[in-house]
Design an enzyme around this catalytic site. Sequence first.
Site, PDB file in Angstrom:
ATOM      1  N   GLN A   1       0.852  -1.191  -0.096  1.00  0.00           N
ATOM      2  CA  GLN A   1      -0.035   0.047   0.035  1.00  0.00           C
ATOM      3  C   GLN A   1       1.036   1.266   0.004  1.00  0.00           C
ATOM      4  OE1 GLN A   1      -3.770  -0.049  -0.083  1.00  0.00           O
ATOM      5  NE2 GLN A   1      -3.087   2.068  -0.787  1.00  0.00           N
TER       6      GLN A   1
ATOM      7  N   ASP B   1      -7.915   6.298   7.036  1.00  0.00           N
ATOM      8  CA  ASP B   1      -7.998   4.776   7.021  1.00  0.00           C
ATOM      9  C   ASP B   1      -9.245   4.476   7.816  1.00  0.00           C
ATOM     10  OD1 ASP B   1      -7.764   1.909   6.363  1.00  0.00           O
ATOM     11  OD2 ASP B   1      -5.924   1.753   7.582  1.00  0.00           O
TER      12      ASP B   1
ATOM     13  N   CYS C   1      -6.702   3.972   1.603  1.00  0.00           N
ATOM     14  CA  CYS C   1      -6.222   2.508   1.043  1.00  0.00           C
ATOM     15  C   CYS C   1      -7.531   1.840   0.654  1.00  0.00           C
ATOM     16  CB  CYS C   1      -5.255   1.932   2.011  1.00  0.00           C
ATOM     17  SG  CYS C   1      -6.215   1.753   3.583  1.00  0.00           S
TER      18      CYS C   1
ATOM     19  N   ARG D   1      -2.389  -0.226  -7.165  1.00  0.00           N
ATOM     20  CA  ARG D   1      -1.937  -1.398  -6.434  1.00  0.00           C
ATOM     21  C   ARG D   1      -1.426  -2.407  -7.585  1.00  0.00           C
ATOM     22  NH1 ARG D   1      -3.958  -2.898  -1.406  1.00  0.00           N
ATOM     23  NH2 ARG D   1      -2.417  -4.464  -1.494  1.00  0.00           N
TER      24      ARG D   1
HETATM   25  N1   CP Z   1      -6.244  -1.598   0.520  1.00  0.00           N
HETATM   26  C1   CP Z   1      -6.447  -3.086   0.736  1.00  0.00           C
HETATM   27  O1   CP Z   1      -5.262  -3.749   1.210  1.00  0.00           O
HETATM   28  O2   CP Z   1      -7.381  -3.606   0.347  1.00  0.00           O
HETATM   29  P1   CP Z   1      -7.806  -5.014   0.455  1.00  0.00           P
HETATM   30  O3   CP Z   1      -7.870  -5.307   2.032  1.00  0.00           O
HETATM   31  O4   CP Z   1      -9.475  -5.083  -0.126  1.00  0.00           O
HETATM   32  O5   CP Z   1      -6.868  -5.787   0.120  1.00  0.00           O
HETATM   33  N1  NVA Z   2      -5.728  -0.723   8.549  1.00  0.00           N
HETATM   34  C1  NVA Z   2      -6.787  -1.905   7.514  1.00  0.00           C
HETATM   35  C2  NVA Z   2      -6.077  -1.648   6.218  1.00  0.00           C
HETATM   36  C3  NVA Z   2      -7.034  -2.451   5.299  1.00  0.00           C
HETATM   37  C4  NVA Z   2      -6.506  -2.479   3.835  1.00  0.00           C
HETATM   38  C5  NVA Z   2      -6.705  -2.964   8.285  1.00  0.00           C
HETATM   39  O1  NVA Z   2      -5.420  -3.494   8.566  1.00  0.00           O
HETATM   40  O2  NVA Z   2      -7.792  -3.603   8.546  1.00  0.00           O
END
Ligand code: CP
Ligand code: NVA
Length: 307
Positions: free
Chosen positions: A133, A225, A265, A293
Site C-alpha cells: 500500500q 483509513d 487505502c 496497487r
Molecule cells: N487496501 C487493501 O489492502 O485492500 P484489501 O484489504 O481489499 O486488499
Molecule cells: N488498516 C486496515 C487496512 C486495510 C487495507 C486493516 O488493517 O484492516
Amino acid sequence: MKCDLLSLADLDPEQVHDLMALAIELKAELAAGGNGPVLASKSLAMVFQKPSLRTRVSFEMGMQQLGGHALYIAPAEIDLGHRESVADVARVLARYVDGIMARVYAHDDVVQLARWASVPVINGLSDLVHPCQGLTDLLTIQEKLGRLRGVHLTYVGDGNNVLHSLLYAAALTGMKLTYATPAGYDPLPEVVSKASDLATATGATICAERDAKRAVRGTDVIYTDTWTSMGQEAEAAERRHVFPAYQVNDDLLSAAGSQAVVMHCLPAHRGEEITDAVADGERSWLFDQAENRLHAQKAVLVKLLRG
Ligand code: CP
Ligand code: NVA
C-alpha cells in the site's frame, strides 16, 4: 540470494525510486497494449489470514498480465500456524511456487515465512505494516503531482499499519508527513523513531498533531483509513466514540485549503472515517489509488521473481 518485501523500512531511497520507475514503465506498457511475459512459468502463492479485495485481485491479475500464475489460498485452507507451523508451510510452499505473498495478523508470521521459505516473500499486510500500500501511495502521488520530495501529506485517524508504512514511505522519499491521531491511538514509537532515522538521509520531516484541523492546514494530501482494522472488531463500538473528530469531511477539507486532495487505502467505511461527499468528490483520488496497487505490485513481482 532471494529478496523479500516485508517492510518499506528494509528498502533504501534508491530501491524505492527504482520500483516507482519500473511501475510507471509497466503501467504505460500495459496501456499501450500489454506487458511482455517476463514472469512466464513463474508462480505466486497468495496466503490469506484475512479478507481482501484489492490485494487478492491486483496480485492475481498482475501475475497474469506478466505471463505468470497466482494461486489463492483462503484463510481456512492452510490455517497458518494452527493446522501446520509457519515454518513447515513456508518450506512446503517453496517446493511448489516461485514466490509467496501473505496477508497475516502477527507480523512475525510473515517474518517467519521469509526466514523459512527459499523463495521471495511479500507482505500483503500485517498488523504492523502494509508495504504494498505504501508503494502504491507513493506511485499515486508521484504520478499526480509529478514529485514526492517536499510534498506535504497529512494522515488523519488511527495510528495503524497503513500509517506505519506511510511513515517509512515518506521518510524514504523526502516528503513532509504530519499525522493527527487521538491520544491512545498513536503510531508505535519504534516505527516513528525508525522513520525519523530514515528521514535524516532524505530531508523528510515527520510531525505529530492532535488536532485534525490544525494538522491539515495547507497540506497537499489528506489520507485516512478505517478506525477499526481487521482483527480489532471487538473495539469497533469504542473506537466509534473516539474518532469522530478525525472524520475526513467537507469541513476538514475546507480547513485544509483548495489545493488538498484525499487518499484512502480502502475499504472505506463511509459515514465513519470519510463521508460519501468527500470519497466521491472531485478531490478524491481513491479509485486511481486503488488501481495503482496493480502497477506498484507488478514492479515488486518483477524485481523479486524474475531472477
Ligand atoms: N487496501 C487493501 O489492502 O485492500 P484489501 O484489504 O481489499 O486488499
Ligand atoms: N488498516 C486496515 C487496512 C486495510 C487495507 C486493516 O488493517 O484492516
